[in-house]
Design a protein around this motif. Structure first.
Motif, PDB file in Angstrom:
ATOM      1  N   GLY A 163       0.804  -1.110   0.044  1.00 44.67           N
ATOM      2  CA  GLY A 163      -0.038  -0.105  -0.029  1.00 44.67           C
ATOM      3  C   GLY A 163       0.957   1.220   0.115  1.00 44.67           C
ATOM      4  O   GLY A 163       1.837   1.285  -0.817  1.00 44.67           O
ATOM      5  N   ALA A 164       0.575   2.372   0.902  1.00 48.40           N
ATOM      6  CA  ALA A 164       0.904   3.570   0.618  1.00 48.40           C
ATOM      7  C   ALA A 164       2.104   3.902   1.805  1.00 48.40           C
ATOM      8  O   ALA A 164       2.284   4.662   2.430  1.00 48.40           O
ATOM      9  CB  ALA A 164      -0.149   4.694   0.986  1.00 48.40           C
ATOM     10  N   ALA A 165       2.879   2.633   1.788  1.00 45.29           N
ATOM     11  CA  ALA A 165       4.055   2.745   2.659  1.00 45.29           C
ATOM     12  C   ALA A 165       5.176   3.291   1.881  1.00 45.29           C
ATOM     13  O   ALA A 165       5.363   3.256   0.723  1.00 45.29           O
ATOM     14  CB  ALA A 165       4.179   1.389   3.452  1.00 45.29           C
ATOM     15  N   SER A 166       6.314   3.617   2.802  1.00 48.60           N
ATOM     16  CA  SER A 166       7.429   4.079   2.122  1.00 48.60           C
ATOM     17  C   SER A 166       8.386   2.941   1.265  1.00 48.60           C
ATOM     18  O   SER A 166       8.910   3.482   0.367  1.00 48.60           O
ATOM     19  CB  SER A 166       8.404   4.892   3.137  1.00 48.60           C
ATOM     20  OG  SER A 166       7.718   5.816   3.910  1.00 48.60           O
ATOM     21  N   ARG A 167       7.907   1.620   1.743  1.00 50.78           N
ATOM     22  CA  ARG A 167       8.727   0.677   1.218  1.00 50.78           C
ATOM     23  C   ARG A 167       7.658  -0.620   1.098  1.00 50.78           C
ATOM     24  O   ARG A 167       7.086  -0.784   2.136  1.00 50.78           O
ATOM     25  CB  ARG A 167       9.834   0.251   1.992  1.00 50.78           C
ATOM     26  CG  ARG A 167      10.744  -0.952   1.263  1.00 50.78           C
ATOM     27  CD  ARG A 167      12.081  -0.713   2.154  1.00 50.78           C
ATOM     28  NE  ARG A 167      11.883  -1.208   3.306  1.00 50.78           N
ATOM     29  CZ  ARG A 167      12.467  -2.523   3.757  1.00 50.78           C
ATOM     30  NH1 ARG A 167      12.887  -3.457   2.873  1.00 50.78           N
ATOM     31  NH2 ARG A 167      12.353  -2.797   5.177  1.00 50.78           N
ATOM     32  N   GLU A 168       7.187  -1.056  -0.143  1.00 50.07           N
ATOM     33  CA  GLU A 168       6.755  -2.199  -0.218  1.00 50.07           C
ATOM     34  C   GLU A 168       7.382  -3.454  -0.288  1.00 50.07           C
ATOM     35  O   GLU A 168       8.243  -3.267  -1.221  1.00 50.07           O
ATOM     36  CB  GLU A 168       5.827  -2.119  -1.596  1.00 50.07           C
ATOM     37  CG  GLU A 168       4.696  -1.152  -1.166  1.00 50.07           C
ATOM     38  CD  GLU A 168       3.681  -1.033  -2.488  1.00 50.07           C
ATOM     39  OE1 GLU A 168       2.315  -1.395  -2.157  1.00 50.07           O
ATOM     40  OE2 GLU A 168       4.033  -0.836  -3.589  1.00 50.07           O
ATOM     41  N   ALA A 182      13.523 -10.895  18.004  1.00 48.98           N
ATOM     42  CA  ALA A 182      12.792 -11.914  18.246  1.00 48.98           C
ATOM     43  C   ALA A 182      11.255 -11.367  18.152  1.00 48.98           C
ATOM     44  O   ALA A 182      10.438 -12.152  17.804  1.00 48.98           O
ATOM     45  CB  ALA A 182      13.057 -12.397  19.729  1.00 48.98           C
ATOM     46  N   GLU A 183      10.967 -10.094  18.580  1.00 53.40           N
ATOM     47  CA  GLU A 183       9.426  -9.738  18.545  1.00 53.40           C
ATOM     48  C   GLU A 183       9.396  -8.344  17.927  1.00 53.40           C
ATOM     49  O   GLU A 183      10.255  -7.619  18.233  1.00 53.40           O
ATOM     50  CB  GLU A 183       9.106  -9.815  20.058  1.00 53.40           C
ATOM     51  CG  GLU A 183       8.984 -10.979  20.713  1.00 53.40           C
ATOM     52  CD  GLU A 183       8.419 -10.869  22.340  1.00 53.40           C
ATOM     53  OE1 GLU A 183       8.254  -9.652  22.677  1.00 53.40           O
ATOM     54  OE2 GLU A 183       8.125 -11.910  22.791  1.00 53.40           O
ATOM     55  N   ILE A 184       8.399  -8.093  17.118  1.00 53.33           N
ATOM     56  CA  ILE A 184       8.080  -7.061  16.436  1.00 53.33           C
ATOM     57  C   ILE A 184       6.653  -6.520  16.754  1.00 53.33           C
ATOM     58  O   ILE A 184       5.930  -7.380  16.401  1.00 53.33           O
ATOM     59  CB  ILE A 184       8.444  -7.002  15.060  1.00 53.33           C
ATOM     60  CG1 ILE A 184       9.903  -7.485  14.755  1.00 53.33           C
ATOM     61  CG2 ILE A 184       8.026  -5.860  14.212  1.00 53.33           C
ATOM     62  CD1 ILE A 184      10.304  -7.556  13.087  1.00 53.33           C
ATOM     63  N   SER A 185       6.764  -5.251  17.090  1.00 52.76           N
ATOM     64  CA  SER A 185       5.250  -4.687  17.334  1.00 52.76           C
ATOM     65  C   SER A 185       4.808  -3.820  16.023  1.00 52.76           C
ATOM     66  O   SER A 185       5.679  -3.681  14.957  1.00 52.76           O
ATOM     67  CB  SER A 185       5.137  -3.765  18.393  1.00 52.76           C
ATOM     68  OG  SER A 185       6.083  -2.654  18.187  1.00 52.76           O
ATOM     69  N   ALA A 186       3.427  -3.682  15.880  1.00 52.75           N
ATOM     70  CA  ALA A 186       3.012  -2.808  14.704  1.00 52.75           C
ATOM     71  C   ALA A 186       3.805  -1.570  14.683  1.00 52.75           C
ATOM     72  O   ALA A 186       4.088  -1.156  13.591  1.00 52.75           O
ATOM     73  CB  ALA A 186       1.687  -2.615  14.805  1.00 52.75           C
ATOM     74  N   LEU A 187       4.140  -0.953  15.656  1.00 56.42           N
ATOM     75  CA  LEU A 187       4.902   0.262  15.576  1.00 56.42           C
ATOM     76  C   LEU A 187       6.381   0.036  15.053  1.00 56.42           C
ATOM     77  O   LEU A 187       6.979   1.001  14.274  1.00 56.42           O
ATOM     78  CB  LEU A 187       5.043   0.958  17.040  1.00 56.42           C
ATOM     79  CG  LEU A 187       5.259   2.781  17.160  1.00 56.42           C
ATOM     80  CD1 LEU A 187       4.076   3.252  16.356  1.00 56.42           C
ATOM     81  CD2 LEU A 187       5.123   3.215  18.341  1.00 56.42           C
ATOM     82  N   ASP A 188       7.016  -1.067  15.609  1.00 56.52           N
ATOM     83  CA  ASP A 188       8.275  -1.376  14.971  1.00 56.52           C
ATOM     84  C   ASP A 188       8.255  -1.600  13.551  1.00 56.52           C
ATOM     85  O   ASP A 188       9.173  -1.193  12.717  1.00 56.52           O
ATOM     86  CB  ASP A 188       8.996  -2.557  15.621  1.00 56.52           C
ATOM     87  CG  ASP A 188       9.115  -2.455  17.105  1.00 56.52           C
ATOM     88  OD1 ASP A 188       9.350  -1.036  17.653  1.00 56.52           O
ATOM     89  OD2 ASP A 188       9.028  -3.415  17.784  1.00 56.52           O
ATOM     90  N   ALA A 189       7.119  -2.136  13.058  1.00 59.27           N
ATOM     91  CA  ALA A 189       6.851  -2.408  11.539  1.00 59.27           C
ATOM     92  C   ALA A 189       6.690  -1.119  10.715  1.00 59.27           C
ATOM     93  O   ALA A 189       7.292  -1.229   9.749  1.00 59.27           O
ATOM     94  CB  ALA A 189       5.527  -3.378  11.266  1.00 59.27           C
ATOM     95  N   MET A 190       6.230   0.009  11.258  1.00 61.65           N
ATOM     96  CA  MET A 190       6.208   1.209  10.720  1.00 61.65           C
ATOM     97  C   MET A 190       7.441   1.750  10.582  1.00 61.65           C
ATOM     98  O   MET A 190       7.913   2.379   9.363  1.00 61.65           O
ATOM     99  CB  MET A 190       5.362   2.200  11.353  1.00 61.65           C
ATOM    100  CG  MET A 190       3.873   1.993  11.573  1.00 61.65           C
ATOM    101  SD  MET A 190       2.927   1.972  10.182  1.00 61.65           S
ATOM    102  CE  MET A 190       3.086   0.300   9.426  1.00 61.65           C
ATOM    103  N   SER A 191       8.403   1.721  11.597  1.00 64.74           N
ATOM    104  CA  SER A 191       9.997   2.011  11.377  1.00 64.74           C
ATOM    105  C   SER A 191      10.471   1.361  10.291  1.00 64.74           C
ATOM    106  O   SER A 191      11.329   1.812   9.467  1.00 64.74           O
ATOM    107  CB  SER A 191      10.295   1.956  12.716  1.00 64.74           C
ATOM    108  OG  SER A 191       9.859   2.676  13.623  1.00 64.74           O
ATOM    109  N   LEU A 192      10.308  -0.157  10.288  1.00 67.51           N
ATOM    110  CA  LEU A 192      11.113  -1.097   9.420  1.00 67.51           C
ATOM    111  C   LEU A 192      10.667  -0.749   7.875  1.00 67.51           C
ATOM    112  O   LEU A 192      11.845  -0.861   7.128  1.00 67.51           O
ATOM    113  CB  LEU A 192      10.767  -2.425   9.685  1.00 67.51           C
ATOM    114  CG  LEU A 192      11.424  -3.043  10.833  1.00 67.51           C
ATOM    115  CD1 LEU A 192      11.165  -4.371  11.373  1.00 67.51           C
ATOM    116  CD2 LEU A 192      12.991  -3.267  10.757  1.00 67.51           C
ATOM    117  N   ILE A 193       9.609  -0.307   7.665  1.00 69.26           N
ATOM    118  CA  ILE A 193       8.896  -0.081   6.535  1.00 69.26           C
ATOM    119  C   ILE A 193       9.344   1.260   5.935  1.00 69.26           C
ATOM    120  O   ILE A 193       8.977   1.787   4.847  1.00 69.26           O
ATOM    121  CB  ILE A 193       7.611  -0.349   6.000  1.00 69.26           C
ATOM    122  CG1 ILE A 193       6.766   0.459   6.947  1.00 69.26           C
ATOM    123  CG2 ILE A 193       7.496  -1.749   6.228  1.00 69.26           C
ATOM    124  CD1 ILE A 193       5.254   0.102   6.551  1.00 69.26           C
TER     125      ILE A 193
END
Length: 366
Positions: free
Chosen positions: A250-255, A263-274
């Motif tokens: 979608g409209a993420a900076s990186r698809e 080991a664990e990723i939160s939704a907020l972490d995912a926003m940073s990773l993309i």
């Protein structure tokens, strides 16, 4: 006339749908979708997180169970193929075991059979496998007291050749490790094998025990003593790279397909990773997490998802939404979909109108 034709053309384009890089939130979780019975939709907030956190994890190839740590034996248990020495002290004059002038009989280097038994004169076959040293000595003592009331038994045990575990891969010194300590754990084995290979990012511990396979991030084994499971002879241990990932669309900076870096990723972490959201396109109120659960996880009493196909909605424009996103876990094979903003579509339409009307004026001057 040319301006009217241009406007009609643009209106027809708008009715057919302008080109976009992602879906609108209303298209994914609109009223029609919410009325369907094959998809469950949940809004992530402080109120819903408490119940969602207790749901079973999705049944995917990237998640495995993990054995209980186990309770170390106070005394080392005897195993098949161990070697035992049994010494019987007999003070009777007419001993059944000892020769005249002797008061001890030594039965040495007796190997415990694969069935866990040894053979003793005047006692017969006796099962001692699985017993700690003190319990095995007491069992032999009781059996000899039935035929020699004054008998006293001494027992010595040496580990046999089958007491090994195998460090298969992902360590600096792979190979078999002799296990003689009942308290020998996963971390003991990794340390004895020279530690994990430095080339493996976010290493995962894989334990094969019989027909069962277990898996856990090394980070969790290091941080939680309960995850440092006791090893059993025959166990196989490997350190592998983390093959878990989530999708960014979608409209993420990186698809992209994004691997797990921790080991664990939160939704907020995912926003940073993309790389965050695309400023001119993304709808920060419509971050969707698409997840598929196992049919066994579906519950009607809200103790689990209401459907195998579930959509979680996160609003990043509120403090509650941001804090909740920081606690909402991302699982292997989740899809993080950043929906398009309806304002972006309108902006695109106006831009096209401006460009095409400008072109129309240019044509009229010809």
């Amino acid at each position: 006339m040319r301006l009217i034709l241009t406007a009609l053309l643009l209106l027809s384009m708008a009715s057919c749908g302008l080109p976009r890089g992602g879906a609108l939130q209303s298209e994914i979780i609109g009223n029609e979708t919410q009325e369907r019975s094959d998809i469950a939709i949940y809004r992530v907030s402080r109120e819903t997180l408490s119940s969602i956190s207790r749901w079973p994890a999705p049944n995917t190839n990237g998640s495995y169970s993990w054995p209980n740590r186990g309770t170390p034996a106070a005394d080392k248990p005897i195993r098949p193929f161990d070697l035992v020495d049994v010494i019987v002290w007999d003070s009777e004059e007419n001993s059944l075991l000892a020769s005249p002038g002797q008061n001890t009989v030594r039965m040495q280097d007796m190997q415990v059979s694969p069935a866990g038994t040894i053979f003793l004169p005047f006692v017969g076959t006796l099962n001692i496998a699985g017993l700690p040293h003190s319990a095995a000595r007491a069992r032999i003592q009781r059996k000899y007291e039935e035929v020699i009331p004054s008998a006293q038994v001494q027992l010595n045990v040496r580990q046999g050749t089958r007491g090994t575990i195998s460090m298969v891969s992902g360590v600096n010194r792979p190979g078999p490790i002799q296990v003689d300590d009942p308290n020998f754990t996963i971390l003991n084995a990794i340390s004895a094998a020279g530690g994990p290979s430095a080339q493996i990012q976010n290493p995962q511990v894989k334990l094969i025990r019989g027909s069962a396979t277990y898996r856990r991030p090394l980070e969790q084994v290091l941080s939680n003593p309960r995850n440092d499971a006791l090893l059993l002879p025959g166990d196989k241990v490997a350190i592998e790279k983390d093959d878990r990932y989530f999708r960014s669309l979608g409209a993420a900076s990186r698809e992209a397909i994004v691997p797990f870096e921790t080991a664990e990723i939160s939704a907020l972490d995912a926003m940073s990773l993309i790389g965050g959201l695309t400023d001119m396109r993304a709808n920060p109120k419509g971050i969707l997490i698409l997840r598929e659960y196992s049919p066994k996880a579906v519950r009607a009493d809200r103790s689990g998802p209401g459907n195998t196909r579930s959509v979680f909605v996160i609003d990043l424009t509120t403090a509650d939404g941001l804090f909740s996103a920081g606690k909402f876990p991302i699982y292997h094979q989740d899809t993080v979909l950043v929906t398009e903003s309806s304002v972006a579509s309108a902006t695109l339409l106006f831009t096209l109108i401006k460009q095409m009307t400008g072109a129309a004026f240019d044509v009229s001057r010809l």
